[in-house]
Enzyme design. Structure first.
Site, PDB file in Angstrom:
ATOM      1  N   GLU A 107      -9.552   6.182   3.328  1.00 39.68           N
ATOM      2  CA  GLU A 107      -9.809   5.415   4.548  1.00 39.68           C
ATOM      3  C   GLU A 107      -9.626   6.366   5.728  1.00 39.68           C
ATOM      4  O   GLU A 107      -8.716   7.204   5.715  1.00 39.68           O
ATOM      5  CB  GLU A 107      -8.800   4.262   4.638  1.00 39.68           C
ATOM      6  N   GLU A 150       0.834  -1.194   0.000  1.00 36.36           N
ATOM      7  CA  GLU A 150       0.000   0.000   0.000  1.00 36.36           C
ATOM      8  C   GLU A 150       0.876   1.254   0.000  1.00 36.36           C
ATOM      9  O   GLU A 150       1.951   1.251   0.600  1.00 36.36           O
ATOM     10  CB  GLU A 150      -0.901  -0.013   1.259  1.00 36.36           C
TER      11      GLU A 150
END
Ligand SMILES: *[C@@H]1O[C@H](CO)[C@@H](O)[C@H](O)[C@H]1NC(C)=O
Ligand SMILES: *[C@@H]1O[C@H](CO)[C@@H](O)[C@H](O)[C@H]1NC(C)=O
Ligand SMILES: *[C@@H]1O[C@H](CO)[C@@H](O)[C@H](O)[C@H]1NC(C)=O
Ligand SMILES: *[C@@H]1O[C@H](CO)[C@@H](O)[C@H](O)[C@H]1NC(C)=O
Ligand SMILES: *[C@@H]1O[C@H](CO)[C@@H](O)[C@H](O)[C@H]1NC(C)=O
Length: 376
Positions: free
Chosen positions: A278, A162
């Site tokens: 997020e 990520e």
């Protein structure tokens, strides 16, 4: 069991780091960061037991290290890390590792994804604008990122790499958006680290500071600071390379790579890809956090954050535009996502200044959506 093993391993890694050779040069960033230029062969990655014999790979020629623009706050010092070194942000009493998966409670998402995903994914590219979202609590965060994964949660076999930008006061000790990276090879179960705080990622760039603050950020109706993240599998040498570019930089700059030694399922290709936002909602006193995602505006407002130019590599080194993009959000009352095209979408929320009540509908949608999402 896995937890305590992980902690032991981290302690050993930290001890090993302290014994490492002193930095070649230290640069003071105007934001207070202390940046140590350390020998590329002394970097934290080599404290990982699986990387003891690993030698730093040459960056592929097609990925130059020529971005000379000053897009990180520490660049304002004017001094650069010498050749043969990499910049590492010095940690002062900050938290090195994060607890395992139970700490993912309260995470909320507004993302783009592919369903069904193509059978083999060899890389992805996305361009995101960078904002300065408000984060209410030090232990909450807000981010925009790219995920590439393989394996499943079953037996804790999920592997994930990520990268993106993030505001996370508890670990960075301030509220600036920072470039970050992350990986897990066990479905987030063992304690894990952002950036270079746990050994694993091997950095090759002396110009980009992982966890360095990004400045300036995008402005409403004005200039956009766009972060390009590109991750791909090297055709000859194997590892997953990471390249970044900031809006006004000329080319993608290679930062480094995740060696295949780290992974159990991300060894040949990725099986899933996602892009988007997020946040963490700690729900203190039973009230949903006011932490913002993206720019703090919901899609539908032209001030909302966006992700564009979505690409994936379906064969090694061959990027193509995404088709049939899907989008979804876990708590759309607060943070939503809106598809613009197959290669772009808006995401984020809640409207600034609006105290949105968490409605029963939103809770139900949230529960229904959760089944769809791979990531907590
Ligand atoms: C740059 O960093 C050095 C330490 O290496 C420090 O002495 C100097 O004051 C810094 N310059 C600026 C402009 O921040
Ligand atoms: C590193 O090399 C040594 C000597 O060849 C070997 O004994 C050891 O198993 C290797 N370690 C790893 C992690 O490959
Ligand atoms: C890029 O943006 C930074 C920050 O605004 C500025 O200092 C730099 O000169 C810009 N570079 C180019 C090539 O426009
Ligand atoms: C937040 O707290 C309230 C009151 O305790 C509870 O009803 C609600 O389910 C919580 N929401 C989340 C997302 O945890
Ligand atoms: C997205 O891709 C799908 C599949 O290729 C196609 O049917 C659809 O028309 C595209 N949608 C847009 C908005 O381009």
């Amino acid at each position: 069991m896995e937890m305590s093993m992980g902690f032991l391993f981290l302690v050993l890694a930290v001890v090993a780091r302290t014994a490492a050779t002193p930095p070649v040069l230290t640069i003071m960033s105007p934001d207070g960061d202390i940046v140590d230029c350390i020998n590329i062969n002394d970097q934290p990655a080599f404290d990982h037991p699986l990387l003891r014999n690993h030698t730093v790979l040459e960056a592929p020629a097609y990925l130059p290290d020529i971005d000379d623009t000053n897009w990180q706050v520490w660049h304002e010092n004017g001094t650069k890390c010498p050749k043969g070194t990499i910049p590492v942000r010095r940690l002062s009493g900050t938290i090195g590792s994060q607890p395992g998966r139970e700490a993912t409670l309260g995470h909320e998402y507004a993302i783009g994804f592919l369903n069904p995903p193509p059978p083999k994914i060899y890389g992805t590219k996305a361009v995101m604008n960078v904002w300065h979202p408000k984060v209410e609590r030090a232990k909450e965060f807000s981010l925009g990122q790219v995920w590439l994964t393989a394996g499943s949660y079953e037996n804790n076999e999920l592997n994930s790499i990520e990268a993106g930008w993030q505001v996370y006061p508890e670990i960075y000790m301030d509220y600036q958006p920072r470039l970050f990276i992350f990986w897990t090879a066990d479905a987030y179960t063992s304690p894990k680290c952002y950036n270079l705080r746990c050994p694993g990622f091997i950095q090759t760039s002396r110009k980009v500071l992982i966890e360095g603050a990004i400045s300036p950020q995008s402005t409403f109706g004005g200039s956009q600071t766009e972060l390009t993240i590109q991750i791909w599998k090297d055709p000859n040498l194997g590892p997953w390379w990471l390249g970044v570019r900031l809006s006004n930089g000329s080319d993608l700059t290679r930062i480094g790579y995740w060696p295949l030694e780290l992974f159990t399922s991300l060894t040949d290709h990725a099986e899933n890809v996602q892009w988007g936002g997020e946040i963490v909602n700690l729900n203190v006193s039973g009230r949903h956090t006011s932490t913002q995602m993206g720019s703090g505006f919901l899609p539908g407002n032209d001030k909302a954050a966006y992700v564009r130019d979505l690409q994936i590599a379906l064969s090694i080194g061959k990027f193509q535009a995404v088709s049939d993009l899907k989008v979804g959000a876990t708590n759309p009352t607060y943070y939503n996502v809106e598809k613009y095209s197959n290669t772009s979408f808006a995401y984020g929320g809640p409207e600034r200044g609006d105290a949105v009540q968490l409605s029963l509908d939103a809770v139900l949608v949230c529960i229904c959506c959760f089944g769809l999402f791979l990531f907590f």
